[in-house]
Design a protein around this motif. Structure first.
Motif, PDB file in Angstrom:
ATOM      1  N   CYS A 102       0.847  -1.201   0.000  1.00 26.87           N
ATOM      2  CA  CYS A 102       0.000   0.000   0.000  1.00 26.87           C
ATOM      3  C   CYS A 102       0.880   1.248   0.000  1.00 26.87           C
ATOM      4  CB  CYS A 102      -0.957   0.005   1.184  1.00 26.87           C
ATOM      5  SG  CYS A 102      -0.189  -0.025   2.801  1.00 26.87           S
ATOM      6  N   LEU A 139      -3.619   4.082  -0.945  1.00 24.36           N
ATOM      7  CA  LEU A 139      -4.423   4.436   0.225  1.00 24.36           C
ATOM      8  C   LEU A 139      -4.987   5.835   0.043  1.00 24.36           C
ATOM      9  CD1 LEU A 139      -2.167   3.295   3.223  1.00 24.36           C
ATOM     10  CD2 LEU A 139      -4.130   2.095   2.246  1.00 24.36           C
ATOM     11  N   SER A 140      -6.220   6.043   0.449  1.00 27.24           N
ATOM     12  CA  SER A 140      -6.826   7.365   0.268  1.00 27.24           C
ATOM     13  C   SER A 140      -6.192   8.419   1.168  1.00 27.24           C
ATOM     14  CB  SER A 140      -8.339   7.297   0.506  1.00 27.24           C
ATOM     15  OG  SER A 140      -8.633   6.736   1.766  1.00 27.24           O
ATOM     16  N   TRP A 141      -5.385   7.994   2.147  1.00 21.96           N
ATOM     17  CA  TRP A 141      -4.651   8.936   2.978  1.00 21.96           C
ATOM     18  C   TRP A 141      -3.135   8.816   2.731  1.00 21.96           C
ATOM     19  CZ3 TRP A 141      -7.686   4.985   5.003  1.00 21.96           C
ATOM     20  CH2 TRP A 141      -6.990   3.880   5.505  1.00 21.96           C
ATOM     21  N   ASN A 146      -2.401   8.767  -3.432  1.00 20.11           N
ATOM     22  CA  ASN A 146      -3.659   8.549  -2.720  1.00 20.11           C
ATOM     23  C   ASN A 146      -4.859   8.415  -3.658  1.00 20.11           C
ATOM     24  OD1 ASN A 146      -4.203  11.429  -3.304  1.00 20.11           O
ATOM     25  ND2 ASN A 146      -2.743  11.794  -1.625  1.00 20.11           N
ATOM     26  N   GLN A 147      -4.610   8.361  -4.951  1.00 21.15           N
ATOM     27  CA  GLN A 147      -5.644   8.126  -5.946  1.00 21.15           C
ATOM     28  C   GLN A 147      -5.245   6.908  -6.789  1.00 21.15           C
ATOM     29  OE1 GLN A 147      -8.420   9.925  -6.210  1.00 21.15           O
ATOM     30  NE2 GLN A 147      -7.964  11.767  -5.035  1.00 21.15           N
ATOM     31  N   TYR A 148      -6.237   6.134  -7.216  1.00 17.62           N
ATOM     32  CA  TYR A 148      -5.889   4.944  -7.984  1.00 17.62           C
ATOM     33  C   TYR A 148      -5.180   5.286  -9.288  1.00 17.62           C
ATOM     34  CZ  TYR A 148      -9.783   5.468 -11.333  1.00 17.62           C
ATOM     35  OH  TYR A 148     -10.630   5.905 -12.318  1.00 17.62           O
ATOM     36  N   ASP A 168      -9.095  -0.675  -5.110  1.00 18.25           N
ATOM     37  CA  ASP A 168      -9.766  -0.805  -3.814  1.00 18.25           C
ATOM     38  C   ASP A 168     -10.974   0.125  -3.780  1.00 18.25           C
ATOM     39  OD1 ASP A 168     -10.418  -0.143  -0.950  1.00 18.25           O
ATOM     40  OD2 ASP A 168      -8.797  -1.575  -0.575  1.00 18.25           O
ATOM     41  N   HIS A 171     -11.251   3.055  -0.915  1.00 22.33           N
ATOM     42  CA  HIS A 171     -10.449   4.268  -1.094  1.00 22.33           C
ATOM     43  C   HIS A 171     -10.969   5.107  -2.255  1.00 22.33           C
ATOM     44  CE1 HIS A 171      -7.730   3.081   2.019  1.00 22.33           C
ATOM     45  NE2 HIS A 171      -7.535   1.910   1.436  1.00 22.33           N
ATOM     46  N   ASN A 175     -12.603   8.886  -1.653  1.00 19.57           N
ATOM     47  CA  ASN A 175     -12.064  10.027  -2.396  1.00 19.57           C
ATOM     48  C   ASN A 175     -13.038  10.585  -3.430  1.00 19.57           C
ATOM     49  OD1 ASN A 175      -9.563  10.421  -1.255  1.00 19.57           O
ATOM     50  ND2 ASN A 175      -8.530   8.943  -2.570  1.00 19.57           N
ATOM     51  N   ARG A 209     -12.355   9.531   8.061  1.00 19.34           N
ATOM     52  CA  ARG A 209     -11.891   8.633   7.009  1.00 19.34           C
ATOM     53  C   ARG A 209     -11.150   7.433   7.622  1.00 19.34           C
ATOM     54  NH1 ARG A 209     -10.370   9.747   1.625  1.00 19.34           N
ATOM     55  NH2 ARG A 209     -10.614  11.960   2.105  1.00 19.34           N
ATOM     56  N   ALA A 213     -12.411   3.608   7.698  1.00 20.31           N
ATOM     57  CA  ALA A 213     -11.588   2.628   7.002  1.00 20.31           C
ATOM     58  C   ALA A 213     -11.195   1.474   7.901  1.00 20.31           C
ATOM     59  CB  ALA A 213     -10.341   3.301   6.445  1.00 20.31           C
TER      60      ALA A 213
END
Length: 295
Positions: A102, A139-141, A146-148, A168, A171, A175, A209, A213
């Motif tokens: 991650c 991971l969104s954080w 933090n973005q796919y 995922d 996430h 976002n 968040r 999560a």
């Protein structure tokens, strides 16, 4: 697509390793995503844990999770690389074809995408002789990724056959990610899809968040984003993805229930995906009898 494409994540189930494997298999799942600590923390030791997994007949889809690996330098990078080598050996021992990585949250990690890509490629190269692939998840954080779309940028830049991106849903939902970028990712470069939802439409702070999560996810079909999940799943299906789906559901309430009960909820979720989401998608694309007669 059928139930064989789906598996639980052991983080969702209470109890020891044996109970998690038993509940998963009894509910009709033939695969499971394990965390390295499931094996390392087994009272009988790692070798006994590996024997239990192999004797269960449940296929291991991957091992979670290598954290804060990429973008470091010097002694920090060497330390993390050594940990990664050990986790790859765990993957090999238990027959897991995938090590999950991650995106880093470390303040010591560089934002340099070329460096991130080089480190991921290095790990993917180390994994080749062990028969393990590497999957990279945003991971969104995450501090820099933090973005796919960013995780795919790193994987694409690394240009390594043994490296893929992990999609995922949590996430992405957290976002409010656009799904249009999925069209840029070849299905063969998607290493895994992890599925979960949550119970409210908005996440209002960084603290919420993390709380959501780590403690309050639910299975697809149980949460507030069924429409978005439906769109995500249909796009992946239309794009040609035929790999594994793992229910990565961190939920403190589920950990107070017998693992068999939670596994049954996961089974209902898999049926929701296959019967309500993807089968309807196929029906929409399939010409009707009347249309076929007119053709």
């Amino acid at each position: 697509m059928n139930l064989s494409n789906f598996g639980m994540d052991s983080i969702t189930l209470a109890g020891p390793l044996e109970a998690k494997l038993r509940a998963s298999r009894a509910s009709g799942f033939s695969q499971i995503m394990l965390w390295a600590r499931d094996l390392a923390g087994h009272p009988g030791g790692l070798d006994e844990a590996v024997r239990l997994v192999r004797a269960s007949g449940v296929r291991v889809t991957g091992i979670q999770v290598m954290r804060d690996y990429e973008g470091l330098d010097g002694a920090l990078h060497e330390y993390k690389l050594d940990i990664a080598r050990q986790m790859l050996l765990v993957c090999q021992a238990v027959g897991a074809p995938l090590l999950m990585v991650c995106s880093s949250t470390s303040s010591h990690a560089s934002a340099s995408m070329p460096l991130i890509a080089r480190h991921l490629a290095k790990l993917a190269t180390l994994a080749v002789p062990l028969g393990v692939k590497v999957g990279y998840e945003a991971l969104s954080w995450g501090r820099h990724v933090n973005q796919y779309e960013q995780s795919w940028e790193a994987v694409e830049l690394a240009d390594h056959a043994n490296l893929g991106v992990v999609i995922d849903s949590f996430h992405m939902l957290a976002n409010r990610a656009s799904l249009d970028g999925l069209e840029d990712i070849p299905s063969a470069k998607i290493a895994m899809v992890q599925l979960s939802d949550f119970m409210w439409r908005d996440i209002r702070s960084a603290e919420e968040r993390l709380e959501t999560a780590r403690h309050l996810r639910v299975f697809p079909g149980e949460g507030a984003h069924s429409a978005e999940l439906t769109d995500l799943l249909r796009r992946l299906d239309r794009g040609g993805y035929r790999g594994d789906y793992s229910f990565e559901v961190f939920n403190d309430d589920y950990l107070q229930l017998a693992p068999e009960i939670v596994a049954q909820r996961a089974h209902r979720s898999a049926k929701w995906v296959t019967d309500q989401v993807l089968r309807r998608s196929l029906d929409v694309r399939r010409p009707s009898a009347a249309h076929a007669a007119m053709a």
